[in-house]
Design a protein around this motif. Structure first.
Motif, PDB file in Angstrom:
ATOM      1  N   ASN A 128       0.815  -1.212   0.000  1.00  0.00           N
ATOM      2  CA  ASN A 128       0.000   0.000   0.000  1.00  0.00           C
ATOM      3  C   ASN A 128       0.851   1.267   0.000  1.00  0.00           C
ATOM      4  O   ASN A 128       0.351   2.356   0.313  1.00  0.00           O
ATOM      5  CB  ASN A 128      -0.932   0.002   1.218  1.00  0.00           C
ATOM      6  CG  ASN A 128      -1.896  -1.171   1.188  1.00  0.00           C
ATOM      7  OD1 ASN A 128      -2.367  -1.567   0.109  1.00  0.00           O
ATOM      8  ND2 ASN A 128      -2.194  -1.735   2.363  1.00  0.00           N
ATOM      9  N   THR A 129       2.135   1.156  -0.343  1.00  0.00           N
ATOM     10  CA  THR A 129       3.027   2.324  -0.309  1.00  0.00           C
ATOM     11  C   THR A 129       2.680   3.247  -1.466  1.00  0.00           C
ATOM     12  O   THR A 129       2.518   2.815  -2.618  1.00  0.00           O
ATOM     13  CB  THR A 129       4.498   1.885  -0.428  1.00  0.00           C
ATOM     14  OG1 THR A 129       4.789   0.956   0.617  1.00  0.00           O
ATOM     15  CG2 THR A 129       5.424   3.077  -0.337  1.00  0.00           C
ATOM     16  N   SER A 130       2.620   4.546  -1.166  1.00  0.00           N
ATOM     17  CA  SER A 130       2.294   5.532  -2.189  1.00  0.00           C
ATOM     18  C   SER A 130       3.514   5.818  -3.054  1.00  0.00           C
ATOM     19  O   SER A 130       4.664   5.486  -2.715  1.00  0.00           O
ATOM     20  CB  SER A 130       1.818   6.831  -1.525  1.00  0.00           C
ATOM     21  OG  SER A 130       2.872   7.404  -0.759  1.00  0.00           O
ATOM     22  N   ASP A 131       3.231   6.479  -4.159  1.00  0.00           N
ATOM     23  CA  ASP A 131       4.335   6.838  -5.056  1.00  0.00           C
ATOM     24  C   ASP A 131       5.306   7.807  -4.399  1.00  0.00           C
ATOM     25  O   ASP A 131       6.524   7.743  -4.632  1.00  0.00           O
ATOM     26  CB  ASP A 131       3.786   7.443  -6.346  1.00  0.00           C
ATOM     27  CG  ASP A 131       3.039   6.415  -7.189  1.00  0.00           C
ATOM     28  OD1 ASP A 131       3.288   5.199  -6.982  1.00  0.00           O
ATOM     29  OD2 ASP A 131       2.227   6.827  -8.041  1.00  0.00           O
ATOM     30  N   ASP A 132       4.811   8.714  -3.597  1.00  0.00           N
ATOM     31  CA  ASP A 132       5.711   9.658  -2.914  1.00  0.00           C
ATOM     32  C   ASP A 132       6.627   8.919  -1.955  1.00  0.00           C
ATOM     33  O   ASP A 132       7.825   9.239  -1.839  1.00  0.00           O
ATOM     34  CB  ASP A 132       4.890  10.719  -2.160  1.00  0.00           C
ATOM     35  CG  ASP A 132       4.165  11.656  -3.110  1.00  0.00           C
ATOM     36  OD1 ASP A 132       4.606  11.748  -4.288  1.00  0.00           O
ATOM     37  OD2 ASP A 132       3.197  12.293  -2.665  1.00  0.00           O
ATOM     38  N   ASP A 133       6.069   7.917  -1.235  1.00  0.00           N
ATOM     39  CA  ASP A 133       6.923   7.149  -0.321  1.00  0.00           C
ATOM     40  C   ASP A 133       7.964   6.332  -1.086  1.00  0.00           C
ATOM     41  O   ASP A 133       9.110   6.168  -0.636  1.00  0.00           O
ATOM     42  CB  ASP A 133       6.054   6.217   0.531  1.00  0.00           C
ATOM     43  CG  ASP A 133       5.195   6.984   1.521  1.00  0.00           C
ATOM     44  OD1 ASP A 133       5.563   8.159   1.804  1.00  0.00           O
ATOM     45  OD2 ASP A 133       4.192   6.429   2.001  1.00  0.00           O
ATOM     46  N   LYS A 134       7.564   5.806  -2.238  1.00  0.00           N
ATOM     47  CA  LYS A 134       8.538   5.070  -3.044  1.00  0.00           C
ATOM     48  C   LYS A 134       9.688   5.985  -3.495  1.00  0.00           C
ATOM     49  O   LYS A 134      10.842   5.589  -3.507  1.00  0.00           O
ATOM     50  CB  LYS A 134       7.859   4.448  -4.247  1.00  0.00           C
ATOM     51  CG  LYS A 134       6.867   3.343  -3.915  1.00  0.00           C
ATOM     52  CD  LYS A 134       6.204   2.813  -5.180  1.00  0.00           C
ATOM     53  CE  LYS A 134       5.161   1.729  -4.855  1.00  0.00           C
ATOM     54  NZ  LYS A 134       4.507   1.241  -6.102  1.00  0.00           N
TER      55      LYS A 134
ATOM     56  N   THR B 115      10.712   8.652  -1.967  1.00  0.00           N
ATOM     57  CA  THR B 115      11.538   8.929  -0.790  1.00  0.00           C
ATOM     58  C   THR B 115      12.490   7.777  -0.506  1.00  0.00           C
ATOM     59  O   THR B 115      13.677   7.961  -0.194  1.00  0.00           O
ATOM     60  CB  THR B 115      10.639   9.173   0.431  1.00  0.00           C
ATOM     61  OG1 THR B 115       9.786  10.288   0.175  1.00  0.00           O
ATOM     62  CG2 THR B 115      11.463   9.446   1.672  1.00  0.00           C
ATOM     63  N   LEU B 116      11.971   6.546  -0.601  1.00  0.00           N
ATOM     64  CA  LEU B 116      12.819   5.375  -0.378  1.00  0.00           C
ATOM     65  C   LEU B 116      13.941   5.307  -1.410  1.00  0.00           C
ATOM     66  O   LEU B 116      15.086   4.973  -1.089  1.00  0.00           O
ATOM     67  CB  LEU B 116      11.955   4.110  -0.425  1.00  0.00           C
ATOM     68  CG  LEU B 116      12.719   2.784  -0.237  1.00  0.00           C
ATOM     69  CD1 LEU B 116      13.407   2.748   1.117  1.00  0.00           C
ATOM     70  CD2 LEU B 116      11.757   1.604  -0.399  1.00  0.00           C
ATOM     71  N   TRP B 117      13.617   5.597  -2.660  1.00  0.00           N
ATOM     72  CA  TRP B 117      14.652   5.550  -3.709  1.00  0.00           C
ATOM     73  C   TRP B 117      15.750   6.571  -3.464  1.00  0.00           C
ATOM     74  O   TRP B 117      16.942   6.278  -3.622  1.00  0.00           O
ATOM     75  CB  TRP B 117      13.997   5.776  -5.068  1.00  0.00           C
ATOM     76  CG  TRP B 117      15.012   6.017  -6.164  1.00  0.00           C
ATOM     77  CD1 TRP B 117      15.268   7.184  -6.809  1.00  0.00           C
ATOM     78  CD2 TRP B 117      15.930   5.060  -6.702  1.00  0.00           C
ATOM     79  NE1 TRP B 117      16.258   7.024  -7.724  1.00  0.00           N
ATOM     80  CE2 TRP B 117      16.696   5.706  -7.680  1.00  0.00           C
ATOM     81  CE3 TRP B 117      16.131   3.699  -6.442  1.00  0.00           C
ATOM     82  CZ2 TRP B 117      17.680   5.073  -8.414  1.00  0.00           C
ATOM     83  CZ3 TRP B 117      17.118   3.069  -7.179  1.00  0.00           C
ATOM     84  CH2 TRP B 117      17.897   3.738  -8.145  1.00  0.00           C
ATOM     85  N   ARG B 118      15.354   7.786  -3.080  1.00  0.00           N
ATOM     86  CA  ARG B 118      16.380   8.794  -2.796  1.00  0.00           C
ATOM     87  C   ARG B 118      17.261   8.356  -1.640  1.00  0.00           C
ATOM     88  O   ARG B 118      18.482   8.576  -1.645  1.00  0.00           O
ATOM     89  CB  ARG B 118      15.715  10.145  -2.483  1.00  0.00           C
ATOM     90  CG  ARG B 118      15.083  10.813  -3.691  1.00  0.00           C
ATOM     91  CD  ARG B 118      14.807  12.298  -3.389  1.00  0.00           C
ATOM     92  NE  ARG B 118      13.927  12.450  -2.233  1.00  0.00           N
ATOM     93  CZ  ARG B 118      12.595  12.512  -2.293  1.00  0.00           C
ATOM     94  NH1 ARG B 118      11.996  12.425  -3.480  1.00  0.00           N
ATOM     95  NH2 ARG B 118      11.887  12.669  -1.204  1.00  0.00           N
TER      96      ARG B 118
END
Length: 513
Positions: A239-245, A247-250
């Motif tokens: 259920n992770t949002s695109d914004d959280d993804k 953030t994780l990538w950065r």
């Protein structure tokens, strides 16, 4: 009579004091160099070498310069070879003992005391790497006498070779290549292999190892950057949002460089390490070390003095002897070049052509077993061996003593006490008349001493003569003589000396009486 250079061309004195091959801001002798080593690959390297073989060595000389700047190992071993010769003491041998020849040799000796000479010789030995070096002689005649003011190494890129033989150096000018002026250049060629000068330098041999080492070092750097750090893997829930993804990538992307990041509690970052990285990286290290060893062999003839190679003291000493052989060869070659291009032209300018010239010799003195020589001389001189005092002082490295110097010597024995006595003279008492035949007793003592000493010396001489017949070489004679010296019969000689002392004592007492 006109002076001729080594190529048979007339020497023009008016250009000797000028700088004919100095750098030009605008012209064919620009100090700005190219960098053909950038992006070097097998095809490009082959083209550079082929151009040099065809009489255009410009890019090869630029590549040789780049190799010394970018490869610490190559620069280190090449510098070691050049410095080992540049720092050796130089001696000057006069053509004869005549005053004129000695004056020429002294003139050269005084010039060799210049502090700049070691650096100039180092520059001249640039020929070891590039195959050839050209050093311009700046002459000074301001005091009415010819003398080299300084030696200036000129960039080899400013020269080329005569197309007819690809050996004779030519100077680049705006009008095209021209022959070198006579008595103006020291042309040095020190070959690692036979052939044309541009193909006989160490740089040509080491160029392939340099290129392969550059490939290996680049691949090693990429491997280290990729696998030297653990792989970062970020995990997120369904259920992770695109914004959280994002953030994780950065966070995953920046954590290697910044070593810090923040992520929500619902996210997870794992570091996965490669357990085989160490074994894989050893391949690059072994390849680099192998290429460095090949360069060491090409430059110094061995690897022990430059690389961490085990083998013990004996192996290290043997490898050092190989390097010493190369050093002696370089020193001998450099001596001949300086005698040809510097000393003889100088003497010709100052004194005119000579039948024989002073010559410089570059080389370390041969090691000698001083202790063995001194012990042998000490034992053989009493047996008649003639040795000059100057020979022994030179062997020990001692200067000849001046007439006014205080000389060392054995301490003087204390004077014997004089014991007065009133014994009458032998002649006054007529003692000799009472002896058979009327002989003087002192004469009889002298004759006896001479007879005994002659017999003793004959025995020693016979022993030496027999020994000479039994051996074939002087070394064997020396060793056998030292062995039998302790067994020689000294009793008869001691008796003769005692009789001589007695005779001297009697004569002294007779004079006192």
């Amino acid at each position: 009579m006109a002076l001729l250079d080594q190529y048979g061309r007339a020497v023009k004195r008016r250009v000797l004091s000028e700088e004919v091959a100095a750098a030009q801001t605008v012209g064919v002798r620009s100090p700005i160099s190219g960098y053909p080593g950038d992006g070097l690959n097998p095809a490009r390297l082959a083209n550079i070498l082929r151009e040099a073989d065809q009489g255009d060595p410009l890019r090869f000389f630029e590549l040789a310069e780049t190799m010394e700047e970018r490869d610490p190992h190559y620069a280190g071993v090449l510098g070691t070879r050049r410095r080992s010769v540049a720092q050796i003491d130089i001696t000057v041998e006069s053509a004869s003992d005549e005053a004129r020849d000695v004056a020429m040799a002294d003139m050269v000796r005084d010039w060799l005391l210049r502090d700049e000479l070691s650096e100039e010789l180092f520059d001249i030995l640039d020929a070891i790497g590039k195959g050839i070096s050209l050093t311009e002689i700046i002459w000074d005649s301001s005091m009415g006498q010819w003398q080299p003011a300084r030696l200036e190494l000129r960039d080899p890129r400013w020269f080329t070779f005569d197309r007819t033989d690809l050996r004779t150096p030519m100077m680049q000018t705006e009008a095209g290549p021209v022959p070198l002026p006579g008595y103006k250049f020291i042309t040095t060629t020190i070959k690692a292999k036979s052939g044309l000068p541009v193909r006989s330098g160490i740089a040509r041999i080491a160029a392939w190892s340099y290129m392969f080492k550059a490939f290996t070092s680049r691949d090693w750097a990429i491997f280290t950057q990729t696998f030297g750090q653990p792989i970062r893997v970020g995990k997120y829930g369904p259920n992770t949002s695109d914004d959280d993804k994002e953030t994780l990538w950065r966070a995953v992307a920046n954590i290697a460089g910044d070593c810090a990041a923040i992520v929500p509690d619902s996210m997870l970052i794992e570091f996965i390490e490669n357990k085989t990285v160490g074994a894989s990286s050893d391949l690059y290290l072994k390849r680099v070390d192998h290429l460095d060893q090949q360069v060491s062999k090409a430059v110094l003839g061995q690897t022990t003095t430059t690389d961490a190679i085990s083998g013990g003291h004996a192996v290290s000493r043997e490898h050092r002897e190989v390097q010493g052989d190369i050093e002696r060869s370089d020193a001998k070659a450099l001596s001949g070049i300086l005698n040809r291009d510097l000393i003889r032209p100088w003497i010709n300018l100052e004194y005119g052509p000579q039948a024989k010239y002073p010559r410089i010799v570059i080389g370390r003195p041969e090691e000698k077993d001083v202790k063995l020589i001194v012990e042998s001389v000490e034992r053989l001189v009493p047996l008649g061996l003639r040795v000059a005092q100057s020979t022994m002082t030179d062997l020990l490295g001692l200067p000849d003593a001046d007439p006014d110097d205080m000389l060392l010597g054995a301490p003087a024995a204390p004077p014997a006490p004089v014991v007065p006595f009133a014994k009458p003279s032998l002649q006054a008492t007529g003692a000799g008349e009472d002896l058979p035949g009327g002989e003087d007793p002192s004469d009889m003592l002298v004759e006896g001493a001479e007879a005994v000493s002659a017999k003793a010396m004959d025995g020693m001489i016979d022993t030496v003569r027999t020994l000479l017949d039994d051996v074939d070489t002087l070394e064997a004679f020396r060793d056998r003589l030292l062995e039998i010296y302790a067994d020689m019969d000294e009793e008869q000689m001691a008796t003769a000396l005692q009789m001589a002392f007695a005779w001297a004592d009697l004569l002294g007492r007779d004079d006192l009486g």
